[in-house]
Design a protein around this motif. Structure first.
Motif, PDB file in Angstrom:
ATOM      1  N   UNK A   3     125.400  -0.570  12.143  1.00 19.73           N
ATOM      2  CA  UNK A   3     125.766  -1.980  11.991  1.00 19.73           C
ATOM      3  C   UNK A   3     124.901  -2.878  12.856  1.00 19.73           C
ATOM      4  N   UNK A   4     124.541  -2.405  14.039  1.00 17.73           N
ATOM      5  CA  UNK A   4     123.712  -3.192  14.952  1.00 17.73           C
ATOM      6  C   UNK A   4     122.344  -3.476  14.334  1.00 17.73           C
ATOM      7  N   UNK A   5     121.742  -2.460  13.741  1.00 12.21           N
ATOM      8  CA  UNK A   5     120.431  -2.635  13.114  1.00 12.21           C
ATOM      9  C   UNK A   5     120.518  -3.538  11.892  1.00 12.21           C
ATOM     10  N   UNK A   6     121.595  -3.408  11.124  1.00 15.46           N
ATOM     11  CA  UNK A   6     121.788  -4.264   9.955  1.00 15.46           C
ATOM     12  C   UNK A   6     121.943  -5.714  10.395  1.00 15.46           C
ATOM     13  N   UNK A   7     122.676  -5.938  11.466  1.00  8.96           N
ATOM     14  CA  UNK A   7     122.875  -7.308  11.958  1.00  8.96           C
ATOM     15  C   UNK A   7     121.556  -7.900  12.452  1.00  8.96           C
ATOM     16  N   UNK A   8     120.760  -7.121  13.165  1.00  8.35           N
ATOM     17  CA  UNK A   8     119.457  -7.619  13.619  1.00  8.35           C
ATOM     18  C   UNK A   8     118.588  -7.969  12.419  1.00  8.35           C
ATOM     19  N   UNK A   9     118.584  -7.115  11.414  1.00 11.70           N
ATOM     20  CA  UNK A   9     117.780  -7.370  10.216  1.00 11.70           C
ATOM     21  C   UNK A   9     118.250  -8.622   9.479  1.00 11.70           C
ATOM     22  N   UNK A  10     119.552  -8.785   9.329  1.00  9.30           N
ATOM     23  CA  UNK A  10     120.041  -9.988   8.643  1.00  9.30           C
ATOM     24  C   UNK A  10     119.775 -11.243   9.470  1.00  9.30           C
ATOM     25  N   UNK A  11     119.902 -11.147  10.792  1.00  8.63           N
ATOM     26  CA  UNK A  11     119.563 -12.292  11.643  1.00  8.63           C
ATOM     27  C   UNK A  11     118.091 -12.646  11.511  1.00  8.63           C
ATOM     28  N   UNK A  12     117.245 -11.636  11.484  1.00 11.25           N
ATOM     29  CA  UNK A  12     115.805 -11.861  11.333  1.00 11.25           C
ATOM     30  C   UNK A  12     115.506 -12.539   9.989  1.00 11.25           C
ATOM     31  N   UNK A  13     116.135 -12.059   8.935  1.00 13.31           N
ATOM     32  CA  UNK A  13     115.924 -12.657   7.615  1.00 13.31           C
ATOM     33  C   UNK A  13     116.439 -14.096   7.563  1.00 13.31           C
ATOM     34  N   UNK A  14     117.569 -14.367   8.192  1.00  9.60           N
ATOM     35  CA  UNK A  14     118.118 -15.715   8.205  1.00  9.60           C
ATOM     36  C   UNK A  14     117.183 -16.679   8.944  1.00  9.60           C
TER      37      UNK A  14
END
Length: 172
Positions: A3-14
């Motif tokens: 979940x941590x990696x997914x959140x970083x990736x979605x934050x980066x995309x946002x």
């Protein structure tokens, strides 16, 4: 994927989407190709000159030079010359000096800083929407928006401050 990696990736995309929208609205794709401009044109030219001298002459890192027509060897003082030294190394990889490469390199610090500010705000506030508003307000500040795509050392310096604040926040 955690979940941590997914959140970083979605934050980066946002944050990337925010930057893309601002790029389009501010016409940065055109601006990146322009020569130094504005009232700080002299400082942009000094930085560009240092980078060109690092590129052409292979000057040592701690001996930056500018193109000088007086009776001196052109050695000059500049804030954080490592940025211009790295510009020259990137140009060597690319094959020729390019203002676009220099601007993208300097702009990358701003992108990283904004991304980390977003991460810090969303973590602290536990609300990504409010963090988004805070980051957007920072990104659309006229002074920051104008200087974020130049080769002056001001925005990378400000970006390093923001990155340091995030690091301190994470530490404490």
């Amino acid at each position: 994927m955690s979940n941590y990696k997914v959140r970083i990736l979605t934050d980066f995309l946002l944050v990337s989407v925010f930057f893309l929208i601002i790029f389009l609205l501010a016409d940065f794709f055109k601006v990146f190709e322009l020569l130094p401009r504005s009232i700080h044109q002299w400082r942009q030219c000094d930085g560009y000159s240092m980078a060109i001298n690092y590129f052409q002459d292979g000057s040592p890192l701690l001996e930056p030079k500018v193109h000088f027509l007086g009776n001196s060897d052109g050695k000059a003082v500049g804030e954080f010359p490592i940025l211009y030294f790295i510009d020259a190394q990137l140009w060597k990889l690319a094959g020729n000096p390019s203002i676009v490469i220099a601007r993208l390199f300097h702009f990358s610090f701003f992108f990283l800083a904004i991304f980390l500010v977003f991460r810090g705000l969303s973590d602290y506030l536990k609300n990504r929407f409010i963090a988004s508003i805070g980051v957007l307000l920072l990104m659309i500040s006229p002074v920051i928006l104008f200087y974020s795509n130049t080769t002056t050392p001001s925005v990378p310096a400000f970006s390093f401050v923001l990155i340091s604040w995030y690091t301190l926040y994470r530490y404490f």
